[in-house]
Design a protein around this motif. Structure first.
Motif, PDB file in Angstrom:
ATOM      1  N   ASP A 138       0.812  -1.220   0.000  1.00 39.95           N
ATOM      2  CA  ASP A 138       0.000   0.000   0.000  1.00 39.95           C
ATOM      3  C   ASP A 138       0.847   1.273   0.000  1.00 39.95           C
ATOM      4  OD1 ASP A 138      -2.339  -1.469   0.036  1.00 39.95           O
ATOM      5  OD2 ASP A 138      -2.456  -1.497   2.234  1.00 39.95           O
ATOM      6  N   ILE A 139       2.141   1.129   0.170  1.00 44.37           N
ATOM      7  CA  ILE A 139       3.023   2.303   0.162  1.00 44.37           C
ATOM      8  C   ILE A 139       3.294   2.685  -1.289  1.00 44.37           C
ATOM      9  CG2 ILE A 139       5.267   3.231   0.834  1.00 44.37           C
ATOM     10  CD1 ILE A 139       5.316   1.188   3.111  1.00 44.37           C
ATOM     11  N   THR A 140       2.768   3.808  -1.689  1.00 46.68           N
ATOM     12  CA  THR A 140       2.941   4.245  -3.075  1.00 46.68           C
ATOM     13  C   THR A 140       4.356   4.772  -3.292  1.00 46.68           C
ATOM     14  OG1 THR A 140       2.233   6.515  -2.626  1.00 46.68           O
ATOM     15  CG2 THR A 140       0.508   4.906  -3.160  1.00 46.68           C
ATOM     16  N   GLU A 141       4.735   4.819  -4.534  1.00 45.99           N
ATOM     17  CA  GLU A 141       6.047   5.384  -4.866  1.00 45.99           C
ATOM     18  C   GLU A 141       6.121   6.840  -4.437  1.00 45.99           C
ATOM     19  OE1 GLU A 141       9.000   5.984  -8.745  1.00 45.99           O
ATOM     20  OE2 GLU A 141       7.055   4.988  -8.969  1.00 45.99           O
ATOM     21  N   GLU A 142       5.007   7.567  -4.589  1.00 46.07           N
ATOM     22  CA  GLU A 142       4.980   8.978  -4.197  1.00 46.07           C
ATOM     23  C   GLU A 142       5.156   9.126  -2.690  1.00 46.07           C
ATOM     24  OE1 GLU A 142       3.318   8.364  -8.075  1.00 46.07           O
ATOM     25  OE2 GLU A 142       2.711   7.484  -6.136  1.00 46.07           O
ATOM     26  N   GLN A 143       4.477   8.280  -1.905  1.00 45.27           N
ATOM     27  CA  GLN A 143       4.618   8.353  -0.452  1.00 45.27           C
ATOM     28  C   GLN A 143       6.032   7.992  -0.021  1.00 45.27           C
ATOM     29  OE1 GLN A 143       1.671   6.380   2.132  1.00 45.27           O
ATOM     30  NE2 GLN A 143       3.386   5.533   3.310  1.00 45.27           N
ATOM     31  N   LEU A 144       6.594   6.950  -0.606  1.00 46.88           N
ATOM     32  CA  LEU A 144       7.940   6.520  -0.245  1.00 46.88           C
ATOM     33  C   LEU A 144       8.939   7.637  -0.503  1.00 46.88           C
ATOM     34  CD1 LEU A 144       9.620   4.079   0.727  1.00 46.88           C
ATOM     35  CD2 LEU A 144       9.910   3.458  -1.678  1.00 46.88           C
ATOM     36  N   LEU A 145       8.845   8.252  -1.668  1.00 44.29           N
ATOM     37  CA  LEU A 145       9.752   9.341  -2.004  1.00 44.29           C
ATOM     38  C   LEU A 145       9.554  10.519  -1.071  1.00 44.29           C
ATOM     39  CD1 LEU A 145      11.856  10.616  -3.852  1.00 44.29           C
ATOM     40  CD2 LEU A 145      10.006  11.305  -5.386  1.00 44.29           C
ATOM     41  N   ARG A 146       8.295  10.851  -0.795  1.00 46.62           N
ATOM     42  CA  ARG A 146       8.014  12.010   0.047  1.00 46.62           C
ATOM     43  C   ARG A 146       8.537  11.804   1.465  1.00 46.62           C
ATOM     44  NH1 ARG A 146       8.121  17.122   0.109  1.00 46.62           N
ATOM     45  NH2 ARG A 146       7.576  17.699   2.222  1.00 46.62           N
ATOM     46  N   THR A 147       8.336  10.626   2.035  1.00 44.91           N
ATOM     47  CA  THR A 147       8.801  10.367   3.394  1.00 44.91           C
ATOM     48  C   THR A 147      10.321  10.475   3.479  1.00 44.91           C
ATOM     49  OG1 THR A 147       6.914   8.908   3.783  1.00 44.91           O
ATOM     50  CG2 THR A 147       8.756   8.735   5.316  1.00 44.91           C
ATOM     51  N   PHE A 148      11.018   9.918   2.501  1.00 40.92           N
ATOM     52  CA  PHE A 148      12.473  10.022   2.497  1.00 40.92           C
ATOM     53  C   PHE A 148      12.933  11.452   2.220  1.00 40.92           C
ATOM     54  CE2 PHE A 148      12.486   5.514   2.749  1.00 40.92           C
ATOM     55  CZ  PHE A 148      13.751   5.141   3.164  1.00 40.92           C
ATOM     56  N   GLN A 149      12.213  12.165   1.358  1.00 40.53           N
ATOM     57  CA  GLN A 149      12.579  13.558   1.080  1.00 40.53           C
ATOM     58  C   GLN A 149      12.567  14.386   2.352  1.00 40.53           C
ATOM     59  OE1 GLN A 149       9.764  14.697  -2.066  1.00 40.53           O
ATOM     60  NE2 GLN A 149      11.495  15.307  -3.306  1.00 40.53           N
ATOM     61  N   THR A 150      11.493  14.271   3.114  1.00 45.85           N
ATOM     62  CA  THR A 150      11.364  15.072   4.325  1.00 45.85           C
ATOM     63  C   THR A 150      12.306  14.595   5.416  1.00 45.85           C
ATOM     64  OG1 THR A 150       9.048  15.580   3.861  1.00 45.85           O
ATOM     65  CG2 THR A 150       9.775  15.806   6.139  1.00 45.85           C
ATOM     66  N   ASN A 151      12.311  13.297   5.688  1.00 42.17           N
ATOM     67  CA  ASN A 151      12.950  12.790   6.894  1.00 42.17           C
ATOM     68  C   ASN A 151      14.460  12.651   6.816  1.00 42.17           C
ATOM     69  OD1 ASN A 151      10.278  12.615   7.563  1.00 42.17           O
ATOM     70  ND2 ASN A 151      10.313  10.458   8.133  1.00 42.17           N
ATOM     71  N   ILE A 152      15.006  12.345   5.642  1.00 39.62           N
ATOM     72  CA  ILE A 152      16.456  12.164   5.556  1.00 39.62           C
ATOM     73  C   ILE A 152      17.090  13.031   4.480  1.00 39.62           C
ATOM     74  CG2 ILE A 152      16.151  10.048   4.194  1.00 39.62           C
ATOM     75  CD1 ILE A 152      19.116  10.890   6.538  1.00 39.62           C
ATOM     76  N   PHE A 153      16.462  13.141   3.291  1.00 40.92           N
ATOM     77  CA  PHE A 153      17.047  14.028   2.285  1.00 40.92           C
ATOM     78  C   PHE A 153      17.127  15.453   2.824  1.00 40.92           C
ATOM     79  CE2 PHE A 153      15.374  11.364  -1.572  1.00 40.92           C
ATOM     80  CZ  PHE A 153      16.100  10.276  -1.106  1.00 40.92           C
ATOM     81  N   GLY A 154      16.093  15.873   3.561  1.00 42.16           N
ATOM     82  CA  GLY A 154      16.083  17.215   4.128  1.00 42.16           C
ATOM     83  C   GLY A 154      17.251  17.475   5.051  1.00 42.16           C
TER      84      GLY A 154
END
Length: 286
Positions: A138-154
């Motif tokens: 159920d984890i979409t590609e968009e959600q996966l990318l967004r979570t990593f963008q905020t939590n670690i890429f940031g």
């Protein structure tokens, strides 16, 4: 395009980050003791500083003598409240609307801070988001990318932008989570980012220690902030939130903030690459 338009375009489909004003009961952000000047003359920037743990850290840093810039995504009302809290402690506050998932916005936020306050001494990487899913499919590609963008890429973006302004004696404090150590069956992407943050903290410490810049982290347990109510937790889960800790209750933001203060000031001058665990008594391998 304005910062408001930029951030609005990048918002996730959920209700995150969420308004602290809407929470009942209200999270406890108030510092619990008089200041002692441990951050006197310092300047700090705190991502996700408008509410929750970030607000409590901002309030405590201001009480200890720091001017504080907070970076927030959407909740301008919460951000304005936090700036008023900072200013009530006799310090200068600055609210910057930016999405840490954008390197350009992070660069802009750091520059605004330095332009306003003249320096930068402490970077707190606190912004985070989560989206529960019981089935990994159920984890979409968009959600996966967004979570990593905020939590670690940031965190990468903020450190890259801040590093030219940091110097010997500066500190970076990252927010990881107890889920990095325990796992979380319905927070697969979130807990994965928290594992990355811990590895990032240890590796960045090794990278920057020769410059006199210390890098540490805090791994909170269940803390009453907008993250869970607005991050998809069900009403049933909220009724028992934090009760599985040895203390049998969730923590409050002002019970976590002192860990961020300790790691930012000279009290922790012989510590780098470490993680503190305000988690209600849960034993983890730190």
């Amino acid at each position: 395009m304005t910062a408001a338009q930029d951030t609005a375009e990048m918002v996730h489909e959920d209700a995150l980050p969420g308004h602290e004003r809407q929470l009942e009961p209200k999270p406890e952000w108030q510092p619990r003791y008089p200041g002692s000047g441990r951050l006197a003359g310092k300047v700090a920037i705190i991502t996700g500083g408008d509410s929750g743990i970030g607000r409590a850290v901002a309030a405590l840093y201001a009480r200890e003598g720091a001017d504080v810039a907070i970076v927030y995504l959407l909740e301008s009302d919460d951000a304005e409240d936090t700036v008023r809290i900072i200013e009530s402690e006799g310090r200068r506050g600055l609210a910057i609307r930016a999405d840490v998932g954008s390197r350009k916005m992070c660069e802009r936020a750091v520059q605004q801070t330095v332009d306003a306050f003249g320096r930068l001494d402490v970077l707190v990487n606190n912004a985070g988001e989560q989206h529960p899913d019981e089935d990994i499919r159920d984890i979409t590609e968009e959600q996966l990318l967004r979570t990593f963008q905020t939590n670690i890429f940031g965190m990468f973006h903020m450190v890259q932008a801040a590093l030219p302004h940091l110097k010997d004696g500066s500190a970076i404090v990252n927010c990881t989570s107890v889920t990095m150590y325990q796992g979380a069956k319905d927070l697969l992407d979130y807990s994965s980012t928290k594992g990355a943050i811990t590895a990032f903290t240890r590796s960045l410490s090794e990278n920057l220690i020769g410059k006199g810049i210390r890098v540490n982290a805090v791994a909170p347990g269940p803390i009453w902030t907008p993250l869970n109510p607005f991050g998809g937790a069900t009403p049933e889960k909220l009724k028992t939130f934090g009760q599985n800790t040895p203390m049998g209750r969730p923590g409050q933001p002002n019970e976590v903030a002192p860990a961020f203060l300790f790691l930012a000031c000279q009290d922790s001058s012989y510590m780098s690459g470490q993680v503190l665990h305000p988690n209600g008594g849960t034993i983890v391998n730190g």
